[in-house]
Motif scaffolding. Structure first.
Motif, PDB file in Angstrom:
ATOM      1  N   LEU A  11       3.790 -83.991 -28.174  1.00 38.73           N
ATOM      2  CA  LEU A  11       4.233 -83.507 -26.871  1.00 38.73           C
ATOM      3  C   LEU A  11       5.204 -82.341 -27.014  1.00 38.73           C
ATOM      4  CD1 LEU A  11       4.925 -87.097 -25.667  1.00 38.73           C
ATOM      5  CD2 LEU A  11       3.090 -85.693 -24.758  1.00 38.73           C
ATOM      6  N   LEU A  12       4.985 -81.328 -26.202  1.00 38.57           N
ATOM      7  CA  LEU A  12       5.914 -80.215 -26.093  1.00 38.57           C
ATOM      8  C   LEU A  12       6.585 -80.288 -24.724  1.00 38.57           C
ATOM      9  CD1 LEU A  12       3.889 -77.236 -27.601  1.00 38.57           C
ATOM     10  CD2 LEU A  12       6.068 -78.115 -28.471  1.00 38.57           C
ATOM     11  N   VAL A  13       7.902 -80.268 -24.709  1.00 36.90           N
ATOM     12  CA  VAL A  13       8.639 -80.282 -23.446  1.00 36.90           C
ATOM     13  C   VAL A  13       9.028 -78.840 -23.152  1.00 36.90           C
ATOM     14  CG1 VAL A  13      10.539 -81.300 -22.152  1.00 36.90           C
ATOM     15  CG2 VAL A  13       9.501 -82.567 -24.042  1.00 36.90           C
ATOM     16  N   VAL A  14       8.371 -78.270 -22.157  1.00 47.48           N
ATOM     17  CA  VAL A  14       8.498 -76.845 -21.851  1.00 47.48           C
ATOM     18  C   VAL A  14       9.375 -76.651 -20.619  1.00 47.48           C
ATOM     19  CG1 VAL A  14       7.207 -74.729 -21.338  1.00 47.48           C
ATOM     20  CG2 VAL A  14       6.167 -76.522 -22.754  1.00 47.48           C
ATOM     21  N   ASN A  15      10.227 -75.639 -20.679  1.00 48.01           N
ATOM     22  CA  ASN A  15      10.952 -75.193 -19.485  1.00 48.01           C
ATOM     23  C   ASN A  15      10.104 -74.096 -18.852  1.00 48.01           C
ATOM     24  OD1 ASN A  15      12.782 -74.581 -17.506  1.00 48.01           O
ATOM     25  ND2 ASN A  15      14.367 -73.821 -18.868  1.00 48.01           N
ATOM     26  N   LYS A  16       9.254 -74.505 -17.895  1.00 50.99           N
ATOM     27  CA  LYS A  16       8.317 -73.558 -17.289  1.00 50.99           C
ATOM     28  C   LYS A  16       9.056 -72.510 -16.471  1.00 50.99           C
ATOM     29  CE  LYS A  16       5.932 -73.869 -13.370  1.00 50.99           C
ATOM     30  NZ  LYS A  16       5.915 -72.481 -12.864  1.00 50.99           N
ATOM     31  N   PRO A  17       8.700 -71.239 -16.669  1.00 55.88           N
ATOM     32  CA  PRO A  17       9.314 -70.200 -15.839  1.00 55.88           C
ATOM     33  C   PRO A  17       8.662 -70.133 -14.457  1.00 55.88           C
ATOM     34  CG  PRO A  17       7.733 -69.215 -17.326  1.00 55.88           C
ATOM     35  CD  PRO A  17       7.773 -70.679 -17.662  1.00 55.88           C
ATOM     36  N   ARG A  18       9.331 -69.493 -13.532  1.00 55.30           N
ATOM     37  CA  ARG A  18       8.732 -69.256 -12.222  1.00 55.30           C
ATOM     38  C   ARG A  18       7.701 -68.136 -12.328  1.00 55.30           C
ATOM     39  NH1 ARG A  18      13.526 -70.285  -7.716  1.00 55.30           N
ATOM     40  NH2 ARG A  18      14.196 -72.263  -8.634  1.00 55.30           N
ATOM     41  N   GLU A  19       6.903 -68.006 -11.285  1.00 53.34           N
ATOM     42  CA  GLU A  19       5.844 -66.995 -11.221  1.00 53.34           C
ATOM     43  C   GLU A  19       4.745 -67.246 -12.250  1.00 53.34           C
ATOM     44  OE1 GLU A  19       6.085 -65.194  -8.634  1.00 53.34           O
ATOM     45  OE2 GLU A  19       8.170 -65.803  -8.269  1.00 53.34           O
ATOM     46  N   MET A  20       4.542 -68.505 -12.651  1.00 52.67           N
ATOM     47  CA  MET A  20       3.471 -68.850 -13.575  1.00 52.67           C
ATOM     48  C   MET A  20       2.925 -70.220 -13.203  1.00 52.67           C
ATOM     49  SD  MET A  20       3.510 -69.168 -17.749  1.00 52.67           S
ATOM     50  CE  MET A  20       3.861 -67.424 -17.938  1.00 52.67           C
ATOM     51  N   THR A  21       1.607 -70.375 -13.285  1.00 53.31           N
ATOM     52  CA  THR A  21       1.005 -71.669 -13.008  1.00 53.31           C
ATOM     53  C   THR A  21       1.157 -72.590 -14.210  1.00 53.31           C
ATOM     54  OG1 THR A  21      -1.174 -71.048 -13.868  1.00 53.31           O
ATOM     55  CG2 THR A  21      -0.728 -70.570 -11.530  1.00 53.31           C
ATOM     56  N   SER A  22       1.030 -73.875 -13.981  1.00 48.38           N
ATOM     57  CA  SER A  22       1.050 -74.844 -15.080  1.00 48.38           C
ATOM     58  C   SER A  22      -0.143 -74.609 -15.998  1.00 48.38           C
ATOM     59  CB  SER A  22       1.022 -76.267 -14.518  1.00 48.38           C
ATOM     60  OG  SER A  22       2.161 -76.514 -13.712  1.00 48.38           O
ATOM     61  N   PHE A  23      -1.283 -74.248 -15.420  1.00 49.06           N
ATOM     62  CA  PHE A  23      -2.463 -73.937 -16.225  1.00 49.06           C
ATOM     63  C   PHE A  23      -2.193 -72.744 -17.136  1.00 49.06           C
ATOM     64  CE2 PHE A  23      -6.380 -71.500 -16.890  1.00 49.06           C
ATOM     65  CZ  PHE A  23      -7.183 -72.465 -17.486  1.00 49.06           C
ATOM     66  N   SER A 205      13.968 -73.286  -2.724  1.00 55.24           N
ATOM     67  CA  SER A 205      13.959 -73.192  -4.184  1.00 55.24           C
ATOM     68  C   SER A 205      13.821 -74.593  -4.763  1.00 55.24           C
ATOM     69  CB  SER A 205      15.227 -72.524  -4.725  1.00 55.24           C
ATOM     70  OG  SER A 205      16.337 -73.381  -4.604  1.00 55.24           O
ATOM     71  N   LEU A 206      13.283 -74.668  -6.004  1.00 55.42           N
ATOM     72  CA  LEU A 206      13.091 -75.984  -6.618  1.00 55.42           C
ATOM     73  C   LEU A 206      13.011 -75.852  -8.138  1.00 55.42           C
ATOM     74  CD1 LEU A 206      12.696 -78.968  -5.735  1.00 55.42           C
ATOM     75  CD2 LEU A 206      10.247 -78.619  -6.084  1.00 55.42           C
ATOM     76  N   THR A 207      13.675 -76.791  -8.818  1.00 55.54           N
ATOM     77  CA  THR A 207      13.626 -76.912 -10.271  1.00 55.54           C
ATOM     78  C   THR A 207      13.413 -78.372 -10.633  1.00 55.54           C
ATOM     79  OG1 THR A 207      15.134 -75.055 -10.632  1.00 55.54           O
ATOM     80  CG2 THR A 207      14.928 -76.639 -12.426  1.00 55.54           C
ATOM     81  N   ARG A 208      12.439 -78.655 -11.513  1.00 55.25           N
ATOM     82  CA  ARG A 208      12.277 -80.024 -11.996  1.00 55.25           C
ATOM     83  C   ARG A 208      13.224 -80.223 -13.183  1.00 55.25           C
ATOM     84  NH1 ARG A 208       6.553 -81.598 -14.115  1.00 55.25           N
ATOM     85  NH2 ARG A 208       5.994 -81.811 -11.916  1.00 55.25           N
ATOM     86  N   THR A 209      14.137 -81.176 -13.038  1.00 53.17           N
ATOM     87  CA  THR A 209      15.135 -81.394 -14.080  1.00 53.17           C
ATOM     88  C   THR A 209      14.775 -82.527 -15.035  1.00 53.17           C
ATOM     89  OG1 THR A 209      16.392 -82.823 -12.582  1.00 53.17           O
ATOM     90  CG2 THR A 209      16.997 -80.473 -12.664  1.00 53.17           C
ATOM     91  N   SER A 210      13.812 -83.343 -14.661  1.00 59.13           N
ATOM     92  CA  SER A 210      13.292 -84.353 -15.581  1.00 59.13           C
ATOM     93  C   SER A 210      11.895 -84.769 -15.131  1.00 59.13           C
ATOM     94  CB  SER A 210      14.216 -85.577 -15.663  1.00 59.13           C
ATOM     95  OG  SER A 210      14.155 -86.337 -14.471  1.00 59.13           O
ATOM     96  N   GLU A 218      16.112 -81.164 -23.030  1.00 65.26           N
ATOM     97  CA  GLU A 218      15.191 -81.330 -24.151  1.00 65.26           C
ATOM     98  C   GLU A 218      14.079 -80.284 -24.134  1.00 65.26           C
ATOM     99  OE1 GLU A 218      14.332 -85.752 -25.006  1.00 65.26           O
ATOM    100  OE2 GLU A 218      14.864 -85.731 -22.876  1.00 65.26           O
ATOM    101  N   ALA A 219      14.033 -79.476 -23.069  1.00 64.66           N
ATOM    102  CA  ALA A 219      12.949 -78.512 -22.891  1.00 64.66           C
ATOM    103  C   ALA A 219      13.269 -77.191 -23.577  1.00 64.66           C
ATOM    104  CB  ALA A 219      12.689 -78.288 -21.401  1.00 64.66           C
ATOM    105  N   THR A 220      12.205 -76.496 -23.998  1.00 62.85           N
ATOM    106  CA  THR A 220      12.322 -75.186 -24.637  1.00 62.85           C
ATOM    107  C   THR A 220      11.653 -74.141 -23.754  1.00 62.85           C
ATOM    108  OG1 THR A 220      12.227 -76.224 -26.832  1.00 62.85           O
ATOM    109  CG2 THR A 220      11.825 -73.847 -26.727  1.00 62.85           C
ATOM    110  N   ASP A 221      12.294 -72.987 -23.608  1.00 68.82           N
ATOM    111  CA  ASP A 221      11.709 -71.911 -22.814  1.00 68.82           C
ATOM    112  C   ASP A 221      10.352 -71.513 -23.374  1.00 68.82           C
ATOM    113  OD1 ASP A 221      13.937 -71.906 -21.236  1.00 68.82           O
ATOM    114  OD2 ASP A 221      14.798 -70.079 -22.086  1.00 68.82           O
ATOM    115  N   LEU A 222       9.406 -71.217 -22.493  1.00 69.84           N
ATOM    116  CA  LEU A 222       8.057 -70.868 -22.927  1.00 69.84           C
ATOM    117  C   LEU A 222       8.067 -69.640 -23.842  1.00 69.84           C
ATOM    118  CD1 LEU A 222       5.001 -71.324 -22.783  1.00 69.84           C
ATOM    119  CD2 LEU A 222       4.970 -69.879 -20.739  1.00 69.84           C
ATOM    120  N   ASP A 223       8.832 -68.619 -23.509  1.00 67.14           N
ATOM    121  CA  ASP A 223       8.877 -67.412 -24.345  1.00 67.14           C
ATOM    122  C   ASP A 223       9.314 -67.732 -25.763  1.00 67.14           C
ATOM    123  OD1 ASP A 223       8.004 -65.811 -22.303  1.00 67.14           O
ATOM    124  OD2 ASP A 223       9.987 -65.059 -21.754  1.00 67.14           O
ATOM    125  N   GLU A 224      10.257 -68.647 -25.893  1.00 68.02           N
ATOM    126  CA  GLU A 224      10.719 -69.036 -27.234  1.00 68.02           C
ATOM    127  C   GLU A 224       9.606 -69.733 -28.013  1.00 68.02           C
ATOM    128  OE1 GLU A 224      14.145 -71.864 -29.332  1.00 68.02           O
ATOM    129  OE2 GLU A 224      14.357 -71.255 -27.223  1.00 68.02           O
TER     130      GLU A 224
END
Length: 304
Positions: A11-23, A205-210, A218-224
């Motif tokens: 499992l990868l725990v990703v910090n999804k950025p805005r302006e991008m779909t989950s897909f 506005s909305l952010t999922r925190t868990s 525990e999440a890592t930025d997608l760019d990283e």
């Protein structure tokens, strides 16, 4: 010679950025990981950031389990206008200028009233399927459709700030935190909050925190993640066992043979939660679930 397919599982725990779909997140991680078998637990809308758990390889078997776990969000609801999508991306369909501050005590009571088991009607601009088509497809085609009702459980829904006026606009906003069950539409929750106060409201506005058992720290930025080599990416992958909370059982040789072949097992006593995570020589092999109807254990997930 063709590149060998990745056997990476976990499992990868990703910090999804805005302006991008989950897909879109999954597509990018498929390229960098080399793993074709990949999916995510709990879709986030493009304008929502935060925790997105991505499963690779054998861990994709657990997506149904991961999606059943509660999710927590931080966000903002704005009173004074409503949109067709119930979030800030949609076209405005209703406005009511506020001329005086809202009552903070009534607001807190309205939040509390939405806690517990509720029925939601999702917005027309959503991915809910009706008769094989997603609601937003009906909306874009100008077709009418009866909106379905969905059950949800709101474990916690509370304001986390005082009300504030939006600069230069007759709107008031408040921040909130919500912990909810699978399938809950937070934007609908915000809309219904306004409705209970007799006001149009929008989730601004909305952010999922868990989510799926993991917190945002525990999440890592997608760019990283995208900048890592396959070897370094593999170090960020959490093992399948990291999300299993079931009682552990170590298998004998004979039990391992039975589990490996998917056999039902009647000799084990029923435990408290009706699940075992099974290990052989300290390796996670499978999860077995107890069947009340048959009074025996059946294979639920097999990993080895």
């Amino acid at each position: 010679m063709a590149k060998e397919a990745s056997t990476l599982s976990g499992l990868l725990v990703v910090n999804k950025p805005r302006e991008m779909t989950s897909f879109g997140v999954v597509a990018r991680l498929r390229r960098v990981s080399g793993q074709k078998k990949i999916g995510h637990a709990g879709t986030l809308d493009p304008n929502v950031d935060g925790v997105l758990v991505v499963a690779l390889g054998k861990a994709t078997k657990l997506i149904d389990l991961l999606q059943t776990r509660p999710k927590t969000y931080r966000g903002t609801v704005t009173f004074g206008f409503a949109t067709e999508s119930q979030d800030a991306d949609g076209a405005v369909v209703e406005e009511k200028a506020l001329t005086e501050p809202l009552d903070e005590e009534k607001l807190r009571a309205a939040f509390s009233a939405l806690e517990g088991d509720i029925i939601q009607i999702p917005p027309i601009y959503s991915a809910v399927k009706v008769k094989g088509k997603r609601l937003y497809e009906y909306a874009r085609a100008g077709e009418s459709v009866e909106l379905p009702k969905r059950e949800a459980t709101i474990y916690r829904f509370r304001p986390t700030s005082t009300l504030r006026w939006e600069a230069g606009k007759p709107y008031q906003s408040v921040d909130f935190e919500a912990t909810v069950s699978k399938g809950t539409y937070i934007r609908t929750l915000a809309y219904d909050l306004g409705k209970s106060l007799g006001l149009p409201a929008t989730m601004s506005s909305l952010t999922r925190t868990s989510g799926s058992g993991f917190d945002i720290d525990e999440a890592t930025d997608l760019d990283e993640l995208m900048a890592l080599s396959e070897e370094d990416l593999a170090k960020r992958v959490k093992p399948i066992a990291a999300v299993l909370t079931y009682e552990r059982k170590d298998l004998s040789d004979d039990e391992y043979f039975a589990v490996k072949n998917g056999q039902k097992i009647s000799q084990w006593p029923k435990n408290q939660d009706g699940f075992y995570q099974l290990y052989y020589h300290d390796q996670l092999i499978a999860v077995y679930a107890y069947s009340e109807e048959e009074s025996l254990w059946r294979s639920r997930y097999f990993f080895a």
